[in-house]
Design a protein around this motif. Structure first.
Motif, PDB file in Angstrom:
ATOM      1  N   GLU A   1       0.830  -1.212   0.000  1.00 16.02           N
ATOM      2  CA  GLU A   1       0.000   0.000   0.000  1.00 16.02           C
ATOM      3  C   GLU A   1       0.860   1.256   0.000  1.00 16.02           C
ATOM      4  O   GLU A   1       0.587   2.209  -0.730  1.00 16.02           O
ATOM      5  CB  GLU A   1      -0.923   0.001   1.226  1.00 16.02           C
ATOM      6  N   ARG A   2       1.930   1.271   0.810  1.00 18.30           N
ATOM      7  CA  ARG A   2       2.809   2.440   0.869  1.00 18.30           C
ATOM      8  C   ARG A   2       3.552   2.636  -0.438  1.00 18.30           C
ATOM      9  O   ARG A   2       3.724   3.761  -0.906  1.00 18.30           O
ATOM     10  CB  ARG A   2       3.831   2.287   1.988  1.00 18.30           C
ATOM     11  N   LEU A   3       4.023   1.536  -1.038  1.00 14.50           N
ATOM     12  CA  LEU A   3       4.727   1.634  -2.320  1.00 14.50           C
ATOM     13  C   LEU A   3       3.829   2.238  -3.391  1.00 14.50           C
ATOM     14  O   LEU A   3       4.237   3.141  -4.128  1.00 14.50           O
ATOM     15  CB  LEU A   3       5.218   0.260  -2.768  1.00 14.50           C
ATOM     16  N   LEU A   4       2.602   1.742  -3.464  1.00 17.19           N
ATOM     17  CA  LEU A   4       1.672   2.248  -4.474  1.00 17.19           C
ATOM     18  C   LEU A   4       1.302   3.707  -4.227  1.00 17.19           C
ATOM     19  O   LEU A   4       1.130   4.477  -5.167  1.00 17.19           O
ATOM     20  CB  LEU A   4       0.415   1.380  -4.513  1.00 17.19           C
ATOM     21  N   ARG A   5       1.209   4.100  -2.971  1.00 16.89           N
ATOM     22  CA  ARG A   5       0.775   5.444  -2.621  1.00 16.89           C
ATOM     23  C   ARG A   5       1.913   6.470  -2.648  1.00 16.89           C
ATOM     24  O   ARG A   5       1.712   7.604  -3.078  1.00 16.89           O
ATOM     25  CB  ARG A   5       0.124   5.405  -1.233  1.00 16.89           C
ATOM     26  N   GLU A   6       3.117   6.079  -2.206  1.00 15.32           N
ATOM     27  CA  GLU A   6       4.150   7.092  -1.969  1.00 15.32           C
ATOM     28  C   GLU A   6       5.471   6.914  -2.717  1.00 15.32           C
ATOM     29  O   GLU A   6       6.249   7.853  -2.795  1.00 15.32           O
ATOM     30  CB  GLU A   6       4.463   7.173  -0.475  1.00 15.32           C
TER      31      GLU A   6
ATOM     32  N   ILE B   1      15.448   1.935 -10.010  1.00 12.17           N
ATOM     33  CA  ILE B   1      15.489   2.661  -8.741  1.00 12.17           C
ATOM     34  C   ILE B   1      14.100   3.151  -8.343  1.00 12.17           C
ATOM     35  O   ILE B   1      13.421   3.837  -9.092  1.00 12.17           O
ATOM     36  CB  ILE B   1      16.452   3.868  -8.816  1.00 12.17           C
ATOM     37  N   LEU B   2      13.731   2.774  -7.120  1.00  5.73           N
ATOM     38  CA  LEU B   2      12.451   3.184  -6.548  1.00  5.73           C
ATOM     39  C   LEU B   2      12.756   4.033  -5.323  1.00  5.73           C
ATOM     40  O   LEU B   2      13.428   3.567  -4.390  1.00  5.73           O
ATOM     41  CB  LEU B   2      11.659   1.935  -6.159  1.00  5.73           C
ATOM     42  N   LYS B   3      12.308   5.268  -5.299  1.00  5.58           N
ATOM     43  CA  LYS B   3      12.569   6.167  -4.173  1.00  5.58           C
ATOM     44  C   LYS B   3      11.527   5.914  -3.086  1.00  5.58           C
ATOM     45  O   LYS B   3      10.327   6.100  -3.304  1.00  5.58           O
ATOM     46  CB  LYS B   3      12.524   7.624  -4.629  1.00  5.58           C
ATOM     47  N   VAL B   4      12.013   5.483  -1.904  1.00  2.00           N
ATOM     48  CA  VAL B   4      11.114   5.166  -0.783  1.00  2.00           C
ATOM     49  C   VAL B   4      11.546   5.891   0.491  1.00  2.00           C
ATOM     50  O   VAL B   4      11.187   5.485   1.592  1.00  2.00           O
ATOM     51  CB  VAL B   4      11.059   3.632  -0.539  1.00  2.00           C
ATOM     52  N   SER B   5      12.296   6.957   0.336  1.00  2.00           N
ATOM     53  CA  SER B   5      12.866   7.638   1.493  1.00  2.00           C
ATOM     54  C   SER B   5      11.825   8.241   2.433  1.00  2.00           C
ATOM     55  O   SER B   5      12.113   8.467   3.599  1.00  2.00           O
ATOM     56  CB  SER B   5      13.872   8.704   1.061  1.00  2.00           C
ATOM     57  N   SER B   6      10.614   8.463   1.970  1.00  4.86           N
ATOM     58  CA  SER B   6       9.598   9.046   2.843  1.00  4.86           C
ATOM     59  C   SER B   6       9.051   8.063   3.870  1.00  4.86           C
ATOM     60  O   SER B   6       8.385   8.462   4.815  1.00  4.86           O
ATOM     61  CB  SER B   6       8.445   9.616   2.013  1.00  4.86           C
TER      62      SER B   6
END
Length: 101
Positions: A13-18, A26-31
């Motif tokens: 859910e977080r990946l899809l949303r943010e 590269i997938l930015k997930v720093s938030s």
């Protein structure tokens, strides 16, 4: 105890949303993973990984020094195991270490 796929569900859910795609690799997930950590989600992921690994009867959880440390700590906590992390460079205060590259 959480349902078995809580970590997977929360992460998806977080990946899809943010998450932001920077390029094909590269997938930015720093938030929520790197710079500002969602502790509840990370703990749920750690618990789920622990459930998946439990049958293997691990004796330690080994991870890399940076981003892998947080989920590994929650895996180790759920399995009641020590968490060991590999450093990029040998630490001066540790004499009995192994180094490879």
């Amino acid at each position: 105890r959480r349902k078995k796929t809580a970590g997977q569900t929360l992460l998806k859910e977080r990946l899809l949303r943010e998450a932001t795609v920077l390029d094909a690799d590269i997938l930015k997930v720093s938030s929520f993973v790197n710079h500002m950590v969602d502790v509840e989600m990370m703990e749920a992921c750690g618990e789920e990984l622990a459930e998946r690994l439990e049958k293997q009867q691990p004796t330690k959880v080994l991870t890399v020094e940076a981003t892998g440390l947080l989920p590994a700590m929650f895996v180790a906590k759920a399995l009641s195991l020590p968490c060991v992390f590999a450093r990029k460079q040998r630490q001066i205060s540790i004499s009995d270490s192994y180094q490879t590259s």
